[in-house]
Design a protein around this motif. Structure first.
Motif, PDB file in Angstrom:
ATOM      1  N   PRO A   1     -52.727  37.004 -20.793  1.00 37.12           N
ATOM      2  CA  PRO A   1     -52.009  37.749 -19.759  1.00 37.12           C
ATOM      3  C   PRO A   1     -51.760  36.853 -18.551  1.00 37.12           C
ATOM      4  O   PRO A   1     -52.389  35.807 -18.407  1.00 37.12           O
ATOM      5  CB  PRO A   1     -52.968  38.887 -19.413  1.00 37.12           C
ATOM      6  CG  PRO A   1     -54.289  38.482 -19.905  1.00 37.12           C
ATOM      7  CD  PRO A   1     -54.084  37.506 -20.998  1.00 37.12           C
ATOM      8  N   ARG A   2     -50.842  37.263 -17.703  1.00 39.79           N
ATOM      9  CA  ARG A   2     -50.536  36.448 -16.526  1.00 39.79           C
ATOM     10  C   ARG A   2     -51.137  37.067 -15.278  1.00 39.79           C
ATOM     11  O   ARG A   2     -51.364  38.267 -15.229  1.00 39.79           O
ATOM     12  CB  ARG A   2     -49.029  36.331 -16.357  1.00 39.79           C
ATOM     13  CG  ARG A   2     -48.431  35.540 -17.474  1.00 39.79           C
ATOM     14  CD  ARG A   2     -46.940  35.527 -17.451  1.00 39.79           C
ATOM     15  NE  ARG A   2     -46.488  34.751 -18.576  1.00 39.79           N
ATOM     16  CZ  ARG A   2     -46.392  33.422 -18.546  1.00 39.79           C
ATOM     17  NH1 ARG A   2     -46.688  32.762 -17.450  1.00 39.79           N
ATOM     18  NH2 ARG A   2     -46.001  32.770 -19.598  1.00 39.79           N
ATOM     19  N   SER A   3     -51.429  36.224 -14.302  1.00 36.89           N
ATOM     20  CA  SER A   3     -51.962  36.773 -13.061  1.00 36.89           C
ATOM     21  C   SER A   3     -51.513  35.938 -11.883  1.00 36.89           C
ATOM     22  O   SER A   3     -51.172  34.774 -12.027  1.00 36.89           O
ATOM     23  CB  SER A   3     -53.478  36.789 -13.099  1.00 36.89           C
ATOM     24  OG  SER A   3     -53.967  35.497 -12.840  1.00 36.89           O
ATOM     25  N   GLU A   4     -51.508  36.564 -10.721  1.00 35.22           N
ATOM     26  CA  GLU A   4     -51.195  35.834  -9.489  1.00 35.22           C
ATOM     27  C   GLU A   4     -52.462  35.478  -8.744  1.00 35.22           C
ATOM     28  O   GLU A   4     -52.513  34.506  -8.015  1.00 35.22           O
ATOM     29  CB  GLU A   4     -50.334  36.713  -8.572  1.00 35.22           C
ATOM     30  CG  GLU A   4     -48.883  36.766  -8.968  1.00 35.22           C
ATOM     31  CD  GLU A   4     -48.114  37.716  -8.062  1.00 35.22           C
ATOM     32  OE1 GLU A   4     -47.973  37.384  -6.873  1.00 35.22           O
ATOM     33  OE2 GLU A   4     -47.684  38.770  -8.538  1.00 35.22           O
ATOM     34  N   ALA A   5     -53.486  36.316  -8.903  1.00 38.41           N
ATOM     35  CA  ALA A   5     -54.702  36.142  -8.109  1.00 38.41           C
ATOM     36  C   ALA A   5     -55.738  35.266  -8.812  1.00 38.41           C
ATOM     37  O   ALA A   5     -56.873  35.199  -8.379  1.00 38.41           O
ATOM     38  CB  ALA A   5     -55.301  37.503  -7.784  1.00 38.41           C
ATOM     39  N   GLY A   6     -55.352  34.603  -9.905  1.00 32.98           N
ATOM     40  CA  GLY A   6     -56.307  33.810 -10.667  1.00 32.98           C
ATOM     41  C   GLY A   6     -56.926  32.684  -9.851  1.00 32.98           C
ATOM     42  O   GLY A   6     -56.271  32.055  -9.048  1.00 32.98           O
TER      43      GLY A   6
ATOM     44  N   PRO B   1     -51.250  31.250 -15.097  1.00 31.13           N
ATOM     45  CA  PRO B   1     -50.661  31.461 -13.780  1.00 31.13           C
ATOM     46  C   PRO B   1     -49.250  32.030 -13.891  1.00 31.13           C
ATOM     47  O   PRO B   1     -48.516  31.703 -14.828  1.00 31.13           O
ATOM     48  CB  PRO B   1     -50.630  30.076 -13.154  1.00 31.13           C
ATOM     49  CG  PRO B   1     -51.181  29.147 -14.147  1.00 31.13           C
ATOM     50  CD  PRO B   1     -51.573  29.871 -15.370  1.00 31.13           C
ATOM     51  N   GLU B   2     -48.916  32.901 -12.976  1.00 28.94           N
ATOM     52  CA  GLU B   2     -47.595  33.548 -12.986  1.00 28.94           C
ATOM     53  C   GLU B   2     -46.488  32.509 -12.920  1.00 28.94           C
ATOM     54  O   GLU B   2     -46.589  31.517 -12.211  1.00 28.94           O
ATOM     55  CB  GLU B   2     -47.498  34.473 -11.768  1.00 28.94           C
ATOM     56  CG  GLU B   2     -46.455  35.554 -11.860  1.00 28.94           C
ATOM     57  CD  GLU B   2     -46.902  36.707 -12.756  1.00 28.94           C
ATOM     58  OE1 GLU B   2     -46.192  36.973 -13.724  1.00 28.94           O
ATOM     59  OE2 GLU B   2     -47.946  37.321 -12.474  1.00 28.94           O
TER      60      GLU B   2
ATOM     61  N   ASP C   1     -55.362  42.301 -11.560  1.00 23.66           N
ATOM     62  CA  ASP C   1     -54.697  41.262 -10.776  1.00 23.66           C
ATOM     63  C   ASP C   1     -54.180  41.840  -9.461  1.00 23.66           C
ATOM     64  O   ASP C   1     -54.364  41.252  -8.392  1.00 23.66           O
ATOM     65  CB  ASP C   1     -53.558  40.676 -11.607  1.00 23.66           C
ATOM     66  CG  ASP C   1     -52.905  39.475 -10.940  1.00 23.66           C
ATOM     67  OD1 ASP C   1     -53.630  38.728 -10.250  1.00 23.66           O
ATOM     68  OD2 ASP C   1     -51.693  39.290 -11.120  1.00 23.66           O
TER      69      ASP C   1
ATOM     70  N   PHE D   1     -61.812  36.607 -16.644  1.00 27.63           N
ATOM     71  CA  PHE D   1     -60.745  36.896 -17.596  1.00 27.63           C
ATOM     72  C   PHE D   1     -59.696  35.818 -17.433  1.00 27.63           C
ATOM     73  O   PHE D   1     -58.992  35.782 -16.430  1.00 27.63           O
ATOM     74  CB  PHE D   1     -60.160  38.283 -17.340  1.00 27.63           C
ATOM     75  CG  PHE D   1     -61.179  39.378 -17.427  1.00 27.63           C
ATOM     76  CD1 PHE D   1     -61.608  39.811 -18.666  1.00 27.63           C
ATOM     77  CD2 PHE D   1     -61.725  39.935 -16.296  1.00 27.63           C
ATOM     78  CE1 PHE D   1     -62.575  40.806 -18.754  1.00 27.63           C
ATOM     79  CE2 PHE D   1     -62.686  40.928 -16.374  1.00 27.63           C
ATOM     80  CZ  PHE D   1     -63.114  41.362 -17.615  1.00 27.63           C
ATOM     81  N   THR D   2     -59.657  34.922 -18.406  1.00 22.38           N
ATOM     82  CA  THR D   2     -58.721  33.804 -18.306  1.00 22.38           C
ATOM     83  C   THR D   2     -57.286  34.306 -18.375  1.00 22.38           C
ATOM     84  O   THR D   2     -56.949  35.132 -19.215  1.00 22.38           O
ATOM     85  CB  THR D   2     -58.977  32.799 -19.430  1.00 22.38           C
ATOM     86  OG1 THR D   2     -60.361  32.495 -19.429  1.00 22.38           O
ATOM     87  CG2 THR D   2     -58.179  31.532 -19.230  1.00 22.38           C
ATOM     88  N   THR D   3     -56.471  33.793 -17.475  1.00 18.25           N
ATOM     89  CA  THR D   3     -55.071  34.199 -17.449  1.00 18.25           C
ATOM     90  C   THR D   3     -54.199  32.959 -17.297  1.00 18.25           C
ATOM     91  O   THR D   3     -54.681  31.881 -16.993  1.00 18.25           O
ATOM     92  CB  THR D   3     -54.798  35.125 -16.249  1.00 18.25           C
ATOM     93  OG1 THR D   3     -55.264  34.482 -15.074  1.00 18.25           O
ATOM     94  CG2 THR D   3     -55.476  36.460 -16.407  1.00 18.25           C
TER      95      THR D   3
ATOM     96  N   ILE E   1     -57.776  28.960 -15.306  1.00 18.44           N
ATOM     97  CA  ILE E   1     -57.605  29.945 -14.252  1.00 18.44           C
ATOM     98  C   ILE E   1     -57.999  31.317 -14.767  1.00 18.44           C
ATOM     99  O   ILE E   1     -57.701  31.662 -15.905  1.00 18.44           O
ATOM    100  CB  ILE E   1     -56.143  29.902 -13.757  1.00 18.44           C
ATOM    101  CG1 ILE E   1     -56.008  28.708 -12.825  1.00 18.44           C
ATOM    102  CG2 ILE E   1     -55.741  31.184 -13.059  1.00 18.44           C
ATOM    103  CD1 ILE E   1     -54.629  28.414 -12.403  1.00 18.44           C
TER     104      ILE E   1
ATOM    105  N   ASN F   1     -60.969  34.869 -23.215  1.00 16.95           N
ATOM    106  CA  ASN F   1     -59.591  34.508 -23.508  1.00 16.95           C
ATOM    107  C   ASN F   1     -59.091  35.536 -24.510  1.00 16.95           C
ATOM    108  O   ASN F   1     -59.276  35.382 -25.703  1.00 16.95           O
ATOM    109  CB  ASN F   1     -59.518  33.104 -24.121  1.00 16.95           C
ATOM    110  CG  ASN F   1     -59.922  32.048 -23.130  1.00 16.95           C
ATOM    111  OD1 ASN F   1     -60.685  32.313 -22.217  1.00 16.95           O
ATOM    112  ND2 ASN F   1     -59.406  30.867 -23.296  1.00 16.95           N
ATOM    113  N   THR F   2     -58.549  36.564 -23.979  1.00 20.54           N
ATOM    114  CA  THR F   2     -58.179  37.692 -24.820  1.00 20.54           C
ATOM    115  C   THR F   2     -56.677  37.826 -24.877  1.00 20.54           C
ATOM    116  O   THR F   2     -55.982  37.598 -23.889  1.00 20.54           O
ATOM    117  CB  THR F   2     -58.799  38.983 -24.248  1.00 20.54           C
ATOM    118  OG1 THR F   2     -60.174  38.752 -24.015  1.00 20.54           O
ATOM    119  CG2 THR F   2     -58.641  40.133 -25.191  1.00 20.54           C
ATOM    120  N   ASP F   3     -56.193  38.182 -26.027  1.00 23.84           N
ATOM    121  CA  ASP F   3     -54.758  38.364 -26.196  1.00 23.84           C
ATOM    122  C   ASP F   3     -54.282  39.541 -25.350  1.00 23.84           C
ATOM    123  O   ASP F   3     -54.960  40.557 -25.216  1.00 23.84           O
ATOM    124  CB  ASP F   3     -54.445  38.621 -27.670  1.00 23.84           C
ATOM    125  CG  ASP F   3     -52.961  38.512 -27.952  1.00 23.84           C
ATOM    126  OD1 ASP F   3     -52.535  37.443 -28.409  1.00 23.84           O
ATOM    127  OD2 ASP F   3     -52.224  39.483 -27.699  1.00 23.84           O
ATOM    128  N   ASP F   4     -53.095  39.326 -24.820  1.00 25.19           N
ATOM    129  CA  ASP F   4     -52.453  40.337 -23.972  1.00 25.19           C
ATOM    130  C   ASP F   4     -52.401  41.705 -24.653  1.00 25.19           C
ATOM    131  O   ASP F   4     -52.536  42.741 -24.020  1.00 25.19           O
ATOM    132  CB  ASP F   4     -51.041  39.815 -23.692  1.00 25.19           C
ATOM    133  CG  ASP F   4     -50.355  40.567 -22.583  1.00 25.19           C
ATOM    134  OD1 ASP F   4     -50.832  40.451 -21.452  1.00 25.19           O
ATOM    135  OD2 ASP F   4     -49.358  41.255 -22.862  1.00 25.19           O
TER     136      ASP F   4
END
Lengths: 148, 135
Positions: free
Chosen positions: B46-51, B132-133, A120, B128-130, A40, B101-104
């Motif tokens: 990192p986390r995302s909602e829109a991924g 999921p929330e 995001d 940007f790979t994240t 994702i 894939n980057t560290d937060d």
């Protein structure tokens, strides 16, 4: 003399179980092979290096600045904006202006994760607006602040 | 008088517990096996909602960890190696997506420098790979 009709041959009703494990393994291997974990991410298209530089009117740009500390500033404002407010503000500006470009600008030492959080929120604003019937092209620009 | 016993005992081995043994072995090996990590870098995404889902077959991975080490598909590279490597990959598959894939906690500077090289290599699709929330 053989008496017909009295042949009692009891069939002990055995179901072959030895191939049970084969079936189980076949299923197991099938699922191991066919399972893929989806990856994702937030997808963007970068501007090409060869492309010409376009000048954009200032009112068509919404700057969201990620500071070194990870705080967010919108435009030239002096007070930081919290991450929760960003979505509302972006949606508001996008509804008003269909040519709006969101410029995400980060300090070189800003944590990458904070920039992604802002990105995001921006992505979410676009998809929420889409659901509300306001469709906008994703015009997002990533930039690093010039500080040195 | 000779009594002959005609006792035939069919030699049968119960096979029904074979599966149990096999599963026991599988579970044992699954638990004890440690997979070689593809990246070799410890990264907290990192986390995302829109991924959105990215098609796997079109991805080339760029890994950047907290200490700015850069890896492209399992190889440690310097900043200047990015352009030729990605150019070669783009030639093979023009629709390639570069997944960061980057560290937060990585600095934005490194990501920006890497993106600059990608632009030069004409690899313009990035993701940007994240995580999921809520996972």
């Amino acid at each position: 003399m053989a008496r017909f009709g009295q042949r009692t041959k009891i069939n002990p009703g055995i179901v072959g179980e030895s191939s049970m494990s084969d079936v189980a393994f076949l299923l197991l291997i099938f699922f191991i092979v066919s399972t893929t974990f989806p990856e994702i991410g937030l997808t963007l298209i970068l501007p090409s290096k060869a492309g010409e530089v376009k000048e954009v009117a200032r009112q068509n740009v919404m700057q969201i600045i990620t500071a070194r500390t990870g705080a967010y500033f919108v435009g030239t404002e002096e007070t930081p904006t919290s991450i929760r407010q960003i979505k509302g503000r972006v949606k508001e500006r996008l509804t008003e202006n269909e040519r709006l470009i969101i410029s995400l600008e980060s300090h070189p030492d800003a944590p990458y994760g904070r920039m992604i959080d802002a990105l995001d929120e921006v992505m979410l604003s676009y998809s929420e607006l889409q659901q509300e019937g306001v469709s906008r092209d994703r015009r997002i620009s990533l930039k690093m602040l010039d500080v040195e | 008088m000779e009594l002959r016993r005609k006792a035939r005992t069919g030699a049968k081995i119960p096979m029904s517990s074979m599966a149990d043994i096999a599963f026991l072995l599988i579970v044992f090996f699954m638990v004890t096996t440690i997979f070689k990590l593809e990246q070799g870098l410890a990264i907290t995404l990192p986390r995302s909602e829109a991924g959105e889902k990215i098609p796997r077959e079109r991805i080339a991975h760029v890994w950047i960890d907290e200490r700015s080490t850069i890896l492209i598909d399992d190889l440690v590279v310097g900043l200047d190696d990015i352009e030729p490597m990605v150019t070669a990959k783009i030639r093979e598959n023009p629709a390639l997506i570069i997944a960061f894939n980057t560290d937060d906690a990585a600095r934005y500077r490194v990501v920006n420098q890497a993106m600059d090289r990608l632009k030069r290599a004409n690899a313009l699709r990035v993701s940007f790979t994240t995580m999921p929330e809520g996972q």
